[in-house]
Design an enzyme around this catalytic site. Sequence first.
Site, short mmCIF file in Angstrom:
data_model
loop_
_atom_site.label_atom_id
_atom_site.label_comp_id
_atom_site.label_asym_id
_atom_site.label_seq_id
_atom_site.Cartn_x
_atom_site.Cartn_y
_atom_site.Cartn_z
N CYS A 1 81.45 64.21 -16.87
CA CYS A 1 82.73 63.93 -16.21
C CYS A 1 82.95 64.98 -15.12
O CYS A 1 83.45 64.69 -14.04
CB CYS A 1 83.89 64.01 -17.19
SG CYS A 1 83.76 62.95 -18.62
N HIS B 1 84.60 65.39 -11.38
CA HIS B 1 86.01 65.76 -11.60
C HIS B 1 86.20 67.19 -12.04
O HIS B 1 87.10 67.47 -12.84
CB HIS B 1 86.64 64.79 -12.61
CG HIS B 1 86.67 63.37 -12.15
ND1 HIS B 1 87.47 62.95 -11.11
CD2 HIS B 1 85.99 62.27 -12.55
CE1 HIS B 1 87.29 61.65 -10.91
NE2 HIS B 1 86.39 61.21 -11.77
N ARG C 1 89.77 52.90 -17.79
CA ARG C 1 89.35 53.92 -16.81
C ARG C 1 88.16 54.72 -17.36
O ARG C 1 87.19 54.97 -16.65
CB ARG C 1 90.55 54.81 -16.48
CG ARG C 1 90.34 55.95 -15.51
CD ARG C 1 89.87 55.54 -14.15
NE ARG C 1 88.43 55.26 -14.11
CZ ARG C 1 87.77 54.80 -13.06
NH1 ARG C 1 88.41 54.52 -11.94
NH2 ARG C 1 86.49 54.58 -13.11
N CYS D 1 84.30 54.76 -16.03
CA CYS D 1 83.71 56.03 -15.58
C CYS D 1 82.35 56.23 -16.25
O CYS D 1 81.39 56.62 -15.60
CB CYS D 1 84.62 57.20 -15.94
SG CYS D 1 85.75 57.66 -14.62
#
Lengths: 270, 209
Positions: A179, A183, A227, A231
């Site tokens: 992730c 991010h 979401r 992802c």
Amino acid sequence: MSMTTRTAATVLAIALAGPALAQEQDKTIQEIEKYRAALGDGNPAELWEARGDAIWKEKRGPKKASLEQCDLGLGPGVVRGAYTVLPKYFADTGKVEDLESRLVSCMVAIQGFTPEQAKKDPFGGPGKKVAMDALVAFITSESRGLPMNVAIRHPKEQEAFDMGKQIFFHRGGPYDFSCATCHGVNNQRIRLQDLPNLLNPRDAKRAYTTWPAYRVSQGEVRSFQWRLYDCFRQQRFPELEFASPASVALTMFLAYNANGGKFDAPAIKR
Amino acid sequence: MKTGTQHALAIAFALAGLTGCATAPSYDETREQAIAMMKASFKVRGQAKLDRLDQDDMQRLCSQYVGEKVMPKEIAQQLEKAQQALVKYPADGKLLGDWKRGERIAQSGVGKQFSDDPARPAGGNCYACHQLTKQELAYGTIGPSLYNFAKTRGFGADIQRYAYGKVFNSQAFTACSSMPRFGHAQILTEEQMKDVVALLMSPDSPVNK
């Protein structure tokens, strides 16, 4: 609507146009912002919210009961503000639950569905409207304007946060992505899309408080579970199971990092 | 009396240490628990099997040293050395393909997702993270700009070899780089990597215009 179409055409024209001057890029980003603002005038998510409100009150399942006695974290039947305290530990299931997994638990305990039935249709698609999306839209809309207020009191809440953090940094799959690859750094973009740094409180608040969202490109209201699912698809991982422990733990990590942010969803996104 | 106090303090510290061990799980224990949780939370879909959650040494180390926890220099050097040994250069010694095909590969984001058809060739999706040419405005900023790649670094054989190695296995040059190991992970074929290297290295390529 013609305004929207015109703005979209402008965005496209600029995206396709000539030399890459920094000034023109700024203009492109400004135009995208304008496009978003134009879309924000009316949000089709309201249709999902209204449908969810009706489903919440409807007698469903083998027990022919409504969800109105479901405890979403602030006591049975309290919807206003409930989303701002989720995920949280629930003594009746002995688990930390986010909104979607809590709804599954209530559908099982109150309405008599099996867990498989309750989780069968997690996301809508073309020609397929599902109860879960509508319930999520309705319940989250009842937290609009309130600050995120997720607590870590119970040891299982701490555990979920710690697990979520590990999952956030877990690099794997053929592309070596975690992730954090997209991010974990400020002011990055993938193509023209701004990427929130979910470790930075300002970005974390802005990102978390604007899901669920009506996705213009998909014509659907997408939940936070969706979401994460999408992802991980882009991360080249296998499929994240709906309402699974890892999905809840990661949500705990992200929601807690967004504490203090004013909830403003269902939102509208490209 | 004094020794008695010291003794009591020593016991108190020892107890505090023990309690610390008993309540706070070690990093390895937390990792193991998280990986077990992930294995119970993902399911196979299409080409994406559960072994994608397993980690090699690079993935394991680069998941561990994050945020304020900076990877020690020796570990980073060891990692790069181990990854360098995994780079395979083309047997024919040729590193430059066709930059026009390279541009199409740089544009394509297809590949390895459970929603992708594994029979179709993957793209490199270079523009997702890098600026490459003046013509393409929709580029990302996760990686550095590669515009004028060879113009600034030189068009020689050494830079060609570096470019190929970097595309093949970015970790061989920068430990914990965000960039996929396109050759090592068999995302791109040798021919495709040559085309991408041509995009970066050819004097005719828009990258160097």
